[in-house]
Motif scaffolding. Structure first.
Motif, PDB file in Angstrom:
ATOM      1  N   TRP A   1      40.550 -55.946  -2.150  1.00 18.31           N
ATOM      2  CA  TRP A   1      41.437 -55.634  -3.487  1.00 18.31           C
ATOM      3  C   TRP A   1      42.040 -57.226  -4.680  1.00 18.31           C
ATOM      4  O   TRP A   1      41.984 -56.663  -5.606  1.00 18.31           O
ATOM      5  CB  TRP A   1      42.847 -54.355  -2.906  1.00 18.31           C
ATOM      6  CG  TRP A   1      43.350 -54.728  -4.598  1.00 18.31           C
ATOM      7  CD1 TRP A   1      44.389 -55.178  -4.158  1.00 18.31           C
ATOM      8  CD2 TRP A   1      43.507 -53.435  -5.218  1.00 18.31           C
ATOM      9  NE1 TRP A   1      45.298 -54.884  -5.617  1.00 18.31           N
ATOM     10  CE2 TRP A   1      44.320 -53.875  -6.164  1.00 18.31           C
ATOM     11  CE3 TRP A   1      42.127 -52.245  -6.183  1.00 18.31           C
ATOM     12  CZ2 TRP A   1      44.361 -53.322  -7.316  1.00 18.31           C
ATOM     13  CZ3 TRP A   1      42.468 -52.763  -6.412  1.00 18.31           C
ATOM     14  CH2 TRP A   1      43.657 -52.332  -7.361  1.00 18.31           C
TER      15      TRP A   1
ATOM     16  N   LEU B   1      40.810 -56.931  -8.045  1.00 18.62           N
ATOM     17  CA  LEU B   1      42.087 -57.568  -8.971  1.00 18.62           C
ATOM     18  C   LEU B   1      42.054 -58.853  -9.588  1.00 18.62           C
ATOM     19  O   LEU B   1      42.266 -59.242 -11.140  1.00 18.62           O
ATOM     20  CB  LEU B   1      43.537 -57.070  -8.424  1.00 18.62           C
ATOM     21  CG  LEU B   1      44.807 -57.556  -9.389  1.00 18.62           C
ATOM     22  CD1 LEU B   1      44.544 -56.276 -10.222  1.00 18.62           C
ATOM     23  CD2 LEU B   1      45.362 -57.442  -8.478  1.00 18.62           C
TER      24      LEU B   1
ATOM     25  N   ASP C   1      43.795 -47.943  -2.997  1.00 14.09           N
ATOM     26  CA  ASP C   1      43.630 -49.730  -3.388  1.00 14.09           C
ATOM     27  C   ASP C   1      42.155 -49.055  -5.051  1.00 14.09           C
ATOM     28  O   ASP C   1      40.878 -49.561  -4.785  1.00 14.09           O
ATOM     29  CB  ASP C   1      42.569 -49.778  -2.958  1.00 14.09           C
ATOM     30  CG  ASP C   1      44.440 -50.907  -1.366  1.00 14.09           C
ATOM     31  OD1 ASP C   1      45.375 -50.907  -3.114  1.00 14.09           O
ATOM     32  OD2 ASP C   1      43.231 -51.698  -0.778  1.00 14.09           O
TER      33      ASP C   1
ATOM     34  N   ASP D   1      48.912 -57.515 -14.299  1.00  6.69           N
ATOM     35  CA  ASP D   1      48.707 -56.643 -13.490  1.00  6.69           C
ATOM     36  C   ASP D   1      49.098 -55.259 -13.329  1.00  6.69           C
ATOM     37  O   ASP D   1      50.267 -55.320 -14.647  1.00  6.69           O
ATOM     38  CB  ASP D   1      50.171 -57.430 -12.212  1.00  6.69           C
ATOM     39  CG  ASP D   1      49.506 -58.293 -11.143  1.00  6.69           C
ATOM     40  OD1 ASP D   1      48.474 -58.376 -10.985  1.00  6.69           O
ATOM     41  OD2 ASP D   1      50.398 -58.641 -10.472  1.00  6.69           O
TER      42      ASP D   1
ATOM     43  N   ASP E   1      52.338 -49.880 -10.994  1.00  2.21           N
ATOM     44  CA  ASP E   1      52.361 -48.746  -9.375  1.00  2.21           C
ATOM     45  C   ASP E   1      52.631 -47.297  -9.941  1.00  2.21           C
ATOM     46  O   ASP E   1      53.412 -46.917 -10.618  1.00  2.21           O
ATOM     47  CB  ASP E   1      53.236 -48.995  -8.558  1.00  2.21           C
ATOM     48  CG  ASP E   1      53.428 -48.149  -6.892  1.00  2.21           C
ATOM     49  OD1 ASP E   1      52.388 -47.446  -7.067  1.00  2.21           O
ATOM     50  OD2 ASP E   1      53.764 -48.894  -6.164  1.00  2.21           O
TER      51      ASP E   1
ATOM     52  N   LEU F   1      42.240 -48.412  -9.236  1.00  5.09           N
ATOM     53  CA  LEU F   1      43.090 -48.857 -10.495  1.00  5.09           C
ATOM     54  C   LEU F   1      42.805 -48.060 -11.794  1.00  5.09           C
ATOM     55  O   LEU F   1      40.920 -48.285 -11.694  1.00  5.09           O
ATOM     56  CB  LEU F   1      42.799 -50.901 -10.519  1.00  5.09           C
ATOM     57  CG  LEU F   1      43.428 -50.990 -12.206  1.00  5.09           C
ATOM     58  CD1 LEU F   1      43.802 -52.654 -12.057  1.00  5.09           C
ATOM     59  CD2 LEU F   1      43.148 -51.114 -13.704  1.00  5.09           C
TER      60      LEU F   1
ATOM     61  N   HIS G   1      47.643 -48.676 -10.791  1.00  8.00           N
ATOM     62  CA  HIS G   1      47.398 -49.282  -9.380  1.00  8.00           C
ATOM     63  C   HIS G   1      48.051 -47.761  -8.161  1.00  8.00           C
ATOM     64  O   HIS G   1      48.790 -47.818  -7.906  1.00  8.00           O
ATOM     65  CB  HIS G   1      47.897 -50.061  -8.981  1.00  8.00           C
ATOM     66  CG  HIS G   1      47.547 -50.532  -6.876  1.00  8.00           C
ATOM     67  ND1 HIS G   1      48.140 -50.891  -6.776  1.00  8.00           N
ATOM     68  CD2 HIS G   1      46.398 -50.178  -7.044  1.00  8.00           C
ATOM     69  CE1 HIS G   1      46.991 -51.736  -5.171  1.00  8.00           C
ATOM     70  NE2 HIS G   1      45.972 -50.812  -4.835  1.00  8.00           N
TER      71      HIS G   1
END
Length: 201
Positions: free
Chosen positions: A17, A21, A85, A109, A112, A87, A80
């Motif tokens: 992950w 990412l 895991d 980033d 969530d 996106l 995310h």
């Protein structure tokens, strides 16, 4: 839609992950395209059709009518799905603005998905199946309270469906499907009605 799979050995199971990412953060995606992470793959999603954008704009306009001040609507915001895991970059995400304001400005980033109140996906020909299956299950697993799927390519005809009450098993307990042309009520905190007869097909 194009995809690149992570080859065996490029990332260990415990760190794949982080590896994906990092690639997502650094990827130079052509303007209008979106990059998503789905099942060990980086998926590039091309710009949608004008009707797709027209529907998203009409939904956004309706949502803003009664939206509380502490919520905001975000376009193409990476979310995310921690239990899986994955996106995704939905068409619209409604979440508390304080979470966006608190995000680190130096790091790109994803947010969530569990913090979203509503996620909206408008299908395109190339991704309709994923929106109906993979993303449906992922948003339910993440605990997203409301998932609005606007599907111009449903075999029953163009449909808008509001899914509510997510289960940890990746399903929603309740669904409210309406064909285009019928109104679809959205509960609080939105307290508005989508007029699907306004949607281009």
């Amino acid at each position: 839609m194009t995809a690149a799979r992570v080859e065996n050995g490029q990332a260990s199971e415990g760190r794949w992950w982080d590896y994906m990412l990092r690639i997502w953060r650094e990827l130079d995606v052509p303007e209008g395209w979106r990059a998503e992470i789905d099942e060990w793959r980086m998926v590039l999603v091309p710009p949608p059709h004008a009707h797709h954008n027209g529907i998203a704009a009409k939904v956004q306009r309706r949502l803003y009518r009664n939206l509380p001040d502490d919520l905001e609507i975000y376009q193409t915001l990476g979310v995310h799905v921690a239990p899986l895991d994955r996106l995704y970059v939905p068409d619209l995400v409604v979440m508390p603005s304080e979470l966006i304001d608190a995000a680190d400005p130096e790091i790109n980033d994803p947010m969530d998905a569990a913090d979203a109140l509503l996620i909206v996906e408008v299908t395109s020909k190339g991704n309709a199946r994923d929106d109906r299956t993979k993303k449906y299950r992922a948003y339910a697993r993440a605990g997203v309270p409301m998932y609005l799927l606007i599907d111009r390519f449903d075999t029953r005809g163009a449909m808008a469906t509001l899914f509510t009450e997510p289960n940890e098993d990746g399903t929603y307990k309740h669904s409210d499907p309406v064909p285009f042309g019928k109104p679809l009520a959205l509960p609080e905190p939105f307290g508005t009605t989508l007029l699907t007869d306004e949607f281009p097909v």
